[in-house]
Design a protein around this motif. Structure first.
Motif, mmCIF file in Angstrom:
data_model
loop_
_atom_site.group_PDB
_atom_site.id
_atom_site.type_symbol
_atom_site.label_atom_id
_atom_site.label_comp_id
_atom_site.label_asym_id
_atom_site.label_seq_id
_atom_site.Cartn_x
_atom_site.Cartn_y
_atom_site.Cartn_z
ATOM 1 N N SER A 65 40.500 43.352 56.468
ATOM 2 C CA SER A 65 41.155 43.306 57.952
ATOM 3 C C SER A 65 39.605 43.456 58.847
ATOM 4 O O SER A 65 38.633 43.512 60.155
ATOM 5 N N ILE A 66 38.767 44.676 57.750
ATOM 6 C CA ILE A 66 37.650 45.561 59.075
ATOM 7 C C ILE A 66 36.946 44.433 59.052
ATOM 8 O O ILE A 66 35.886 44.865 59.848
ATOM 9 N N PHE A 67 36.290 43.469 58.278
ATOM 10 C CA PHE A 67 35.683 42.539 58.554
ATOM 11 C C PHE A 67 35.222 41.909 59.170
ATOM 12 O O PHE A 67 35.041 41.376 60.082
ATOM 13 N N LEU A 68 36.755 41.363 59.217
ATOM 14 C CA LEU A 68 36.833 40.612 60.754
ATOM 15 C C LEU A 68 37.336 41.402 61.677
ATOM 16 O O LEU A 68 36.679 40.572 62.632
ATOM 17 N N ILE A 69 37.290 42.323 62.058
ATOM 18 C CA ILE A 69 36.909 43.107 63.395
ATOM 19 C C ILE A 69 36.057 43.547 63.774
ATOM 20 O O ILE A 69 35.217 43.131 64.571
ATOM 21 N N LEU A 70 34.396 43.743 62.826
ATOM 22 C CA LEU A 70 33.200 43.754 62.715
ATOM 23 C C LEU A 70 32.571 42.123 63.571
ATOM 24 O O LEU A 70 31.887 41.960 63.798
ATOM 25 N N SER A 71 33.459 41.018 62.962
ATOM 26 C CA SER A 71 32.898 39.403 62.969
ATOM 27 C C SER A 71 33.128 40.226 64.263
ATOM 28 O O SER A 71 32.566 39.234 65.608
ATOM 29 N N PHE A 72 34.224 40.172 65.015
ATOM 30 C CA PHE A 72 34.633 39.656 66.376
ATOM 31 C C PHE A 72 33.852 40.640 67.657
ATOM 32 O O PHE A 72 33.032 40.288 68.689
ATOM 33 N N PHE A 73 33.670 41.754 67.371
ATOM 34 C CA PHE A 73 33.129 42.595 68.295
ATOM 35 C C PHE A 73 31.383 42.366 68.267
ATOM 36 O O PHE A 73 30.603 42.623 68.610
ATOM 37 N N ASN A 170 31.444 41.251 52.135
ATOM 38 C CA ASN A 170 32.858 41.698 51.724
ATOM 39 C C ASN A 170 32.672 40.913 50.123
ATOM 40 O O ASN A 170 33.513 41.113 49.486
ATOM 41 N N TYR A 171 31.681 39.895 49.740
ATOM 42 C CA TYR A 171 32.018 39.565 48.822
ATOM 43 C C TYR A 171 31.408 40.227 47.734
ATOM 44 O O TYR A 171 31.852 40.308 46.993
ATOM 45 N N VAL A 172 30.167 40.956 47.802
ATOM 46 C CA VAL A 172 30.535 42.242 46.517
ATOM 47 C C VAL A 172 31.398 43.093 46.379
ATOM 48 O O VAL A 172 31.770 43.824 45.647
ATOM 49 N N ILE A 173 31.956 43.477 47.767
ATOM 50 C CA ILE A 173 33.276 44.473 47.258
ATOM 51 C C ILE A 173 34.585 43.098 46.522
ATOM 52 O O ILE A 173 35.002 44.083 45.588
ATOM 53 N N THR A 174 34.869 42.480 47.414
ATOM 54 C CA THR A 174 35.904 42.006 46.520
ATOM 55 C C THR A 174 35.684 40.519 45.544
ATOM 56 O O THR A 174 36.631 39.969 44.862
ATOM 57 N N PHE A 175 34.656 39.816 45.632
ATOM 58 C CA PHE A 175 33.856 38.687 44.864
ATOM 59 C C PHE A 175 35.301 37.867 45.430
ATOM 60 O O PHE A 175 35.959 36.902 44.230
ATOM 61 N N SER A 176 36.270 37.974 46.393
ATOM 62 C CA SER A 176 36.641 37.069 46.693
ATOM 63 C C SER A 176 35.782 35.512 47.867
ATOM 64 O O SER A 176 36.103 35.809 48.413
ATOM 65 N N ILE A 177 36.331 34.161 47.486
ATOM 66 C CA ILE A 177 35.372 33.098 48.487
ATOM 67 C C ILE A 177 36.601 33.203 49.006
ATOM 68 O O ILE A 177 35.286 32.517 50.385
ATOM 69 N N LYS A 178 37.619 33.573 49.400
ATOM 70 C CA LYS A 178 38.504 32.682 49.833
ATOM 71 C C LYS A 178 38.303 33.933 50.934
ATOM 72 O O LYS A 178 38.188 32.932 52.691
ATOM 73 N N ASN A 179 37.951 34.819 50.870
ATOM 74 C CA ASN A 179 37.925 35.412 52.297
ATOM 75 C C ASN A 179 36.392 35.618 52.303
ATOM 76 O O ASN A 179 36.957 35.689 54.473
ATOM 77 N N CYS A 180 35.392 35.150 51.726
ATOM 78 C CA CYS A 180 34.716 34.663 52.772
ATOM 79 C C CYS A 180 34.779 33.629 53.551
ATOM 80 O O CYS A 180 34.302 33.814 54.937
ATOM 81 N N ILE A 181 35.198 32.837 53.365
ATOM 82 C CA ILE A 181 35.652 31.453 54.427
ATOM 83 C C ILE A 181 36.637 31.425 55.248
ATOM 84 O O ILE A 181 36.227 31.269 56.526
ATOM 85 N N ILE A 182 37.552 32.649 55.286
ATOM 86 C CA ILE A 182 38.248 33.372 55.983
ATOM 87 C C ILE A 182 37.027 33.713 57.633
ATOM 88 O O ILE A 182 37.788 33.675 58.369
ATOM 89 N N ILE A 183 36.393 34.394 56.901
ATOM 90 C CA ILE A 183 36.119 35.246 58.007
ATOM 91 C C ILE A 183 35.056 34.176 58.695
ATOM 92 O O ILE A 183 34.867 34.954 59.662
ATOM 93 N N HIS A 184 34.251 34.158 58.120
ATOM 94 C CA HIS A 184 33.630 32.696 58.818
ATOM 95 C C HIS A 184 33.958 32.299 59.786
ATOM 96 O O HIS A 184 33.168 31.604 60.768
ATOM 97 N N SER A 185 35.690 31.454 58.860
ATOM 98 C CA SER A 185 35.844 30.730 60.169
ATOM 99 C C SER A 185 35.801 31.640 61.260
ATOM 100 O O SER A 185 36.331 30.550 62.172
ATOM 101 N N PHE A 186 36.756 32.847 61.347
ATOM 102 C CA PHE A 186 37.365 33.372 62.381
ATOM 103 C C PHE A 186 36.148 33.387 63.018
ATOM 104 O O PHE A 186 36.278 33.298 63.920
ATOM 105 N N ASN A 187 35.446 34.028 63.182
ATOM 106 C CA ASN A 187 33.750 34.523 63.467
ATOM 107 C C ASN A 187 33.628 33.337 64.227
ATOM 108 O O ASN A 187 33.306 33.341 65.217
#
Length: 201
Positions: A65-73, A170-187
């Motif tokens: 959620s922190i990455f989503l908030i950062l993306s928004f601001f 986010n990727y280095v912390i989680t190695f979740s490509i799904k999260n990366c796609i969601i953040i990118h799409s949200f952005n």
């Protein structure tokens, strides 16, 4: 690593040539946009499908959620900067395309681009830097500059590098490509919403 980048440029140039040739003989512009945007990425994914190695074990994602908030601001900040730089005549050609062809570019921008670009720039490029024991900070910055560079526009280069760094962390912390796609799409969704709000203001 250099080989993958050269292959991407090669496939992308082939894609542009094919798109122009097919458009001239009467193919639908919308179909060509969808097909040839993804074309170079799918060729690379096909060649790279055997390489699923990860540098370390996946960690739990406690900060998504922190990455989503950062993306928004960051989107908000970029829009203020873009308005303040309007006197310098920076043209955002992506916005022009979105306004003129919303049915084509909005789905590409919010769905296809996040999927293809995250798999290529994070799961392939950034991941390979990490496998090669490149310092994670350096790996994130290098992959983010490459990500910004492909957007071919000063404003999108800046925003691409910044968002690329956020997604890379986010990727280095989680190695979740799904999260990366969601953040990118949200952005990108936030970017489009702000664009239309400013256009109609």
């Amino acid at each position: 690593m250099e080989k993958k980048i050269i292959i991407y440029i090669y496939y992308n140039n082939i894609s542009l040539i094919l798109k122009k040739c097919l458009f001239k003989i009467g193919f639908s512009k919308e179909i060509l946009f969808y097909t040839f945007y993804a074309f170079p990425y799918f060729l690379i994914f096909f060649k790279n499908k055997k390489n699923n190695k990860k540098p370390i074990k996946k960690k739990k994602n406690k900060s998504f959620s922190i990455f989503l908030i950062l993306s928004f601001f960051i989107n908000l900040t970029i829009f203020f900067l873009k308005n303040s730089l309007s006197s310098l005549s920076f043209k955002d050609y992506l916005l022009i395309k979105i306004y003129n062809y919303p049915n084509t570019f909005i789905p590409i921008f919010t769905l296809l681009a996040p999927l293809c670009e995250e798999i290529f720039f994070r799961k392939i490029i950034l991941n390979e830097f990490l496998i090669q024991k490149v310092n994670p900070r350096k790996a994130i910055i290098l992959s983010s500059f490459l990500f910004g560079f492909i957007h071919n526009n000063p404003i999108q280069f800046i925003s691409g590098v910044i968002i690329g760094i956020i997604i890379g962390i986010n990727y280095v912390i989680t190695f979740s490509i799904k999260n990366c796609i969601i953040i990118h799409s949200f952005n990108n969704v936030i970017f489009i919403i702000f664009s239309f709000l400013i256009k109609n203001y």
